[in-house]
Design a protein around this motif. Structure first.
Motif, PDB file in Angstrom:
ATOM      1  N   GLY A 151      13.950  -3.224   5.969  1.00 31.18           N
ATOM      2  CA  GLY A 151      13.861  -3.692   7.350  1.00 31.18           C
ATOM      3  C   GLY A 151      15.149  -4.330   7.819  1.00 31.18           C
ATOM      4  O   GLY A 151      15.579  -4.125   8.954  1.00 31.18           O
ATOM      5  N   ARG A 152      15.804  -5.108   6.956  1.00 31.05           N
ATOM      6  CA  ARG A 152      17.078  -5.741   7.327  1.00 31.05           C
ATOM      7  C   ARG A 152      18.163  -4.702   7.571  1.00 31.05           C
ATOM      8  O   ARG A 152      18.986  -4.865   8.469  1.00 31.05           O
ATOM      9  CB  ARG A 152      17.524  -6.724   6.241  1.00 31.05           C
ATOM     10  N   GLN A 153      18.164  -3.649   6.764  1.00 30.17           N
ATOM     11  CA  GLN A 153      19.125  -2.570   6.983  1.00 30.17           C
ATOM     12  C   GLN A 153      18.902  -1.929   8.354  1.00 30.17           C
ATOM     13  O   GLN A 153      19.856  -1.675   9.092  1.00 30.17           O
ATOM     14  CB  GLN A 153      19.002  -1.513   5.890  1.00 30.17           C
ATOM     15  N   LEU A 154      17.650  -1.684   8.666  1.00 30.03           N
ATOM     16  CA  LEU A 154      17.307  -1.090   9.959  1.00 30.03           C
ATOM     17  C   LEU A 154      17.681  -2.035  11.093  1.00 30.03           C
ATOM     18  O   LEU A 154      18.298  -1.619  12.083  1.00 30.03           O
ATOM     19  CB  LEU A 154      15.814  -0.762   9.977  1.00 30.03           C
ATOM     20  N   LEU A 155      17.353  -3.313  10.959  1.00 32.24           N
ATOM     21  CA  LEU A 155      17.677  -4.308  11.969  1.00 32.24           C
ATOM     22  C   LEU A 155      19.187  -4.431  12.173  1.00 32.24           C
ATOM     23  O   LEU A 155      19.667  -4.478  13.306  1.00 32.24           O
ATOM     24  CB  LEU A 155      17.085  -5.665  11.582  1.00 32.24           C
ATOM     25  N   GLU A 156      19.925  -4.466  11.075  1.00 27.67           N
ATOM     26  CA  GLU A 156      21.382  -4.560  11.158  1.00 27.67           C
ATOM     27  C   GLU A 156      21.959  -3.360  11.897  1.00 27.67           C
ATOM     28  O   GLU A 156      22.838  -3.502  12.736  1.00 27.67           O
ATOM     29  CB  GLU A 156      21.971  -4.637   9.750  1.00 27.67           C
TER      30      GLU A 156
ATOM     31  N   ALA B  81       0.824  -1.214   0.000  1.00 23.39           N
ATOM     32  CA  ALA B  81       0.000   0.000   0.000  1.00 23.39           C
ATOM     33  C   ALA B  81       0.857   1.264   0.000  1.00 23.39           C
ATOM     34  O   ALA B  81       0.395   2.330  -0.404  1.00 23.39           O
ATOM     35  CB  ALA B  81      -0.939   0.003   1.207  1.00 23.39           C
ATOM     36  N   ASN B  82       2.110   1.127   0.424  1.00 26.76           N
ATOM     37  CA  ASN B  82       3.027   2.267   0.454  1.00 26.76           C
ATOM     38  C   ASN B  82       4.049   2.215  -0.677  1.00 26.76           C
ATOM     39  O   ASN B  82       5.098   2.843  -0.610  1.00 26.76           O
ATOM     40  CB  ASN B  82       3.717   2.342   1.814  1.00 26.76           C
ATOM     41  N   GLY B  83       3.716   1.448  -1.724  1.00 28.20           N
ATOM     42  CA  GLY B  83       4.534   1.438  -2.917  1.00 28.20           C
ATOM     43  C   GLY B  83       5.788   0.589  -2.864  1.00 28.20           C
ATOM     44  O   GLY B  83       6.683   0.752  -3.683  1.00 28.20           O
ATOM     45  N   LEU B  84       5.848  -0.333  -1.896  1.00 27.67           N
ATOM     46  CA  LEU B  84       7.009  -1.208  -1.764  1.00 27.67           C
ATOM     47  C   LEU B  84       6.633  -2.636  -2.103  1.00 27.67           C
ATOM     48  O   LEU B  84       5.527  -3.071  -1.794  1.00 27.67           O
ATOM     49  CB  LEU B  84       7.533  -1.189  -0.324  1.00 27.67           C
ATOM     50  N   SER B  85       7.539  -3.358  -2.699  1.00 26.94           N
ATOM     51  CA  SER B  85       7.340  -4.795  -2.854  1.00 26.94           C
ATOM     52  C   SER B  85       7.724  -5.452  -1.528  1.00 26.94           C
ATOM     53  O   SER B  85       8.395  -4.825  -0.691  1.00 26.94           O
ATOM     54  CB  SER B  85       8.224  -5.343  -3.977  1.00 26.94           C
ATOM     55  N   SER B  86       7.349  -6.688  -1.341  1.00 28.84           N
ATOM     56  CA  SER B  86       7.747  -7.407  -0.124  1.00 28.84           C
ATOM     57  C   SER B  86       9.256  -7.472  -0.021  1.00 28.84           C
ATOM     58  O   SER B  86       9.826  -7.309   1.064  1.00 28.84           O
ATOM     59  CB  SER B  86       7.173  -8.821  -0.111  1.00 28.84           C
ATOM     60  N   ALA B  87       9.920  -7.713  -1.160  1.00 32.38           N
ATOM     61  CA  ALA B  87      11.384  -7.804  -1.167  1.00 32.38           C
ATOM     62  C   ALA B  87      12.027  -6.475  -0.780  1.00 32.38           C
ATOM     63  O   ALA B  87      12.987  -6.447   0.004  1.00 32.38           O
ATOM     64  CB  ALA B  87      11.881  -8.250  -2.537  1.00 32.38           C
ATOM     65  N   GLN B  88      11.498  -5.382  -1.296  1.00 32.46           N
ATOM     66  CA  GLN B  88      12.036  -4.061  -0.929  1.00 32.46           C
ATOM     67  C   GLN B  88      11.838  -3.796   0.562  1.00 32.46           C
ATOM     68  O   GLN B  88      12.747  -3.297   1.235  1.00 32.46           O
ATOM     69  CB  GLN B  88      11.335  -2.958  -1.731  1.00 32.46           C
ATOM     70  N   ALA B  89      10.660  -4.110   1.074  1.00 32.34           N
ATOM     71  CA  ALA B  89      10.372  -3.883   2.490  1.00 32.34           C
ATOM     72  C   ALA B  89      11.292  -4.719   3.367  1.00 32.34           C
ATOM     73  O   ALA B  89      11.813  -4.224   4.366  1.00 32.34           O
ATOM     74  CB  ALA B  89       8.905  -4.203   2.787  1.00 32.34           C
ATOM     75  N   LYS B  90      11.519  -5.976   2.987  1.00 30.76           N
ATOM     76  CA  LYS B  90      12.431  -6.831   3.751  1.00 30.76           C
ATOM     77  C   LYS B  90      13.840  -6.276   3.733  1.00 30.76           C
ATOM     78  O   LYS B  90      14.537  -6.275   4.752  1.00 30.76           O
ATOM     79  CB  LYS B  90      12.434  -8.255   3.190  1.00 30.76           C
ATOM     80  N   ASP B  91      14.284  -5.791   2.583  1.00 28.39           N
ATOM     81  CA  ASP B  91      15.632  -5.235   2.470  1.00 28.39           C
ATOM     82  C   ASP B  91      15.789  -3.999   3.356  1.00 28.39           C
ATOM     83  O   ASP B  91      16.772  -3.872   4.090  1.00 28.39           O
ATOM     84  CB  ASP B  91      15.932  -4.893   1.017  1.00 28.39           C
TER      85      ASP B  91
END
Length: 138
Positions: free
Chosen positions: A114-119, A102-112
């Protein structure tokens, strides 16, 4: 500018899609620093309107307390407790994907993202632990 509920949805969706149910940090400026450091990678709806400054307790994202409160009010995270240093993201993975799309991201983009933020969260935690260890030895 996106409202605090939109930011709360996006933040929790990114977190949920990138972790194995790891709790989201809510204290010690950990998430504040990670958001600032990952700001260029964040979706516009999350990063627009975020402001940062150094306070008496370190770097802070001035909007983060309201975002985290909105997440709790929307039942996206567990209720805060003053003694807790983190919250459980209660959002399920399916809904997290819907929010991302809904915010213009694919699942893969969102995971990427999120992983950057988590890291970065893990790096900040390690830095804080190192600083505490150095202080206790000195």
């Amino acid at each position: 500018m996106s409202g605090r509920y939109t930011k709360a949805e996006l933040l929790t969706a990114l977190w949920k899609l990138s972790t194995d149910d790891e709790r989201i940090p809510t204290s010690h400026g950990i998430l504040d620093r990670a958001l600032r450091d990952c700001q260029d990678s964040l979706p516009e709806a999350l990063k627009n309107g975020l402001s940062f400054g150094v306070t008496g307790v370190g770097l802070r994202c001035f909007e983060l307390p309201d975002i985290l409160l909105a997440a709790q009010e929307a039942m996206l995270t567990s209720e805060p407790n003053p003694t807790y240093l983190s919250s459980i993201v209660t959002l399920d993975e399916g809904r997290a994907r819907q929010i991302a799309v809904a915010n213009g991201l694919s699942s893969a983009q969102a995971k990427d993202i999120g992983r950057q933020l988590l890291e970065r969260v893990h790096q900040v935690k390690d830095q804080l632990n190192d600083e505490l260890t150095e202080r206790s030895v000195a």
